[in-house]
Structures are given as C-alpha cells and as structure tokens.
Design a protein around this motif. Structure first.
Motif, PDB file in Angstrom:
ATOM      1  N   ARG A 101      42.760 -54.668  25.202  1.00 22.62           N
ATOM      2  CA  ARG A 101      43.766 -53.922  24.446  1.00 22.62           C
ATOM      3  C   ARG A 101      44.377 -54.793  23.351  1.00 22.62           C
ATOM      4  N   GLN A 102      43.641 -55.801  22.930  1.00 19.44           N
ATOM      5  CA  GLN A 102      44.125 -56.738  21.922  1.00 19.44           C
ATOM      6  C   GLN A 102      44.473 -56.035  20.610  1.00 19.44           C
ATOM      7  N   TRP A 103      43.541 -55.265  20.087  1.00 18.01           N
ATOM      8  CA  TRP A 103      43.765 -54.596  18.801  1.00 18.01           C
ATOM      9  C   TRP A 103      44.844 -53.519  18.931  1.00 18.01           C
ATOM     10  N   GLU A 104      44.791 -52.774  20.012  1.00 20.11           N
ATOM     11  CA  GLU A 104      45.774 -51.720  20.226  1.00 20.11           C
ATOM     12  C   GLU A 104      47.188 -52.304  20.330  1.00 20.11           C
ATOM     13  N   SER A 105      47.340 -53.388  21.057  1.00 18.73           N
ATOM     14  CA  SER A 105      48.650 -54.031  21.207  1.00 18.73           C
ATOM     15  C   SER A 105      49.136 -54.589  19.878  1.00 18.73           C
ATOM     16  N   THR A 106      48.234 -55.208  19.140  1.00 22.11           N
ATOM     17  CA  THR A 106      48.606 -55.769  17.844  1.00 22.11           C
ATOM     18  C   THR A 106      48.995 -54.666  16.871  1.00 22.11           C
ATOM     19  N   ALA A 107      48.239 -53.568  16.863  1.00 26.99           N
ATOM     20  CA  ALA A 107      48.539 -52.449  15.960  1.00 26.99           C
ATOM     21  C   ALA A 107      49.880 -51.805  16.287  1.00 26.99           C
ATOM     22  N   ALA A 108      50.274 -51.830  17.557  1.00 28.15           N
ATOM     23  CA  ALA A 108      51.572 -51.271  17.924  1.00 28.15           C
ATOM     24  C   ALA A 108      52.704 -52.075  17.273  1.00 28.15           C
ATOM     25  N   ALA A 109      52.508 -53.388  17.181  1.00 32.73           N
ATOM     26  CA  ALA A 109      53.525 -54.245  16.574  1.00 32.73           C
ATOM     27  C   ALA A 109      53.386 -54.312  15.047  1.00 32.73           C
ATOM     28  N   TYR A 110      52.154 -54.191  14.577  1.00 28.91           N
ATOM     29  CA  TYR A 110      51.862 -54.297  13.142  1.00 28.91           C
ATOM     30  C   TYR A 110      51.011 -53.109  12.703  1.00 28.91           C
TER      31      TYR A 110
END
Length: 168
Positions: A101-110
């Motif tokens: 969930r690396q990209w999903e987590s990052t996209a939530a913040a950015y």
C-alpha cells in the motif's frame, strides 16, 4: 473416460506484452525468462531468479509496479507445481504484494501523486486484486497429500492476510 490435456507450465507467458510494460528496472521483458527459471531451475537457480523477480515486481518488499499484476497469475501457477523448489518464497512474495500500500498511502498524503505519469496507485490495487483472484489455490496447497511445512506456514500467513487484511 475423457483424458484431461495438461498444458505446459507458463504456456500463456507469450500473451502478455512484457516489453511494453514496466517493472522497477524499466522494461519488463526479462520477466518471462525469470519465471521460466523459477519453474525449471534447481533450488539455487530458482531462488536466485525469484529474488531478481521480487526486486522487479515488489521492490523492497512493498513497492509494486506496472508489471506486478500481470506477473501474479504466473506466480499462482508456479506455486501449484510441486516440483517448483521455492514455493514457500513465492507465497511470501504474493503476501508482500497483497500487503502493498506504499503508493496508496503516499497518495493519501500527497494527492499530486495521482497526476504523476503512470498510475502507481491503480497498479498497486490491480496487483492486490490479482493476488485475491486466485486465493482458492490456498485450500489446494493445504490439502496436498505430502505437505511441505514451509509451504503450509506461508500458505497460512497469506490466507490470514487475504482474510483479515484490508480490502483492495
């Protein structure tokens, strides 16, 4: 009595446009060779090929790429073959992909990441869905007549991830 025709392992590799999709190194053109080596290699050779494959489709154990979802069905195919020497490691790779969930987590913040060329969040989601799509194989692995303890342990861990883990 009708005979069942067995198809050779990884027969459908040619149906994927590997050179046109990306893995962590660039072109995914090497993935068919790595999968074939995992299928046919001795323990050391197969393990090395799987390590290279892991770095291409699930880098660092949690970053998936465009080629990941296309590779997952072939990993499921390999894990069903008792002659494959690194089945437990393949199951652990599938678990890493299911947990990614690396990209999903990052996209939530950015949220700007969602406008980045290449839809990493979608690739991650597609990869998780590809793992879930064949989770029925886990029952087959647990029902093998002579179960390998490492395969049983990895199967149980992946099953717990797919049952208890967050949905895609």
């Amino acid at each position: 009595m009708t005979a069942t025709k067995r198809t050779p392992a990884l027969e459908d590799l040619g149906h994927v446009p590997w050179p046109e999709i990306k893995d962590s190194t660039g072109s995914a053109a090497a993935i068919p060779h790595l999968l074939t080596t995992v299928a046919r290699g001795d323990a050391d050779t197969a393990g090395s090929a799987l390590g290279q494959l892991r770095r291409r489709i699930c880098q660092y154990g949690f970053v998936v790429d465009q080629a990941t979802a296309a590779t997952v069905p072939f990993l499921w195919e390999l894990v069903r073959l008792p002659q494959v020497t690194c089945r437990a490691d393949i199951l652990r790779l599938l678990k890493s992909i299911a947990d990614a969930r690396q990209w999903e987590s990052t996209a939530a913040a950015y949220p700007k990441l969602l406008r980045h060329p290449g839809n990493h969040v979608a690739w991650e989601r597609e990869a998780r869905l590809a793992v879930r799509a064949q989770r029925g194989v886990l029952r087959q692995l647990l029902a093998e007549p002579e179960p390998d303890t490492e395969v049983v342990r990895a199967t149980t861990e992946l099953a717990a991830t797919l049952t208890d883990g967050p949905r895609p």
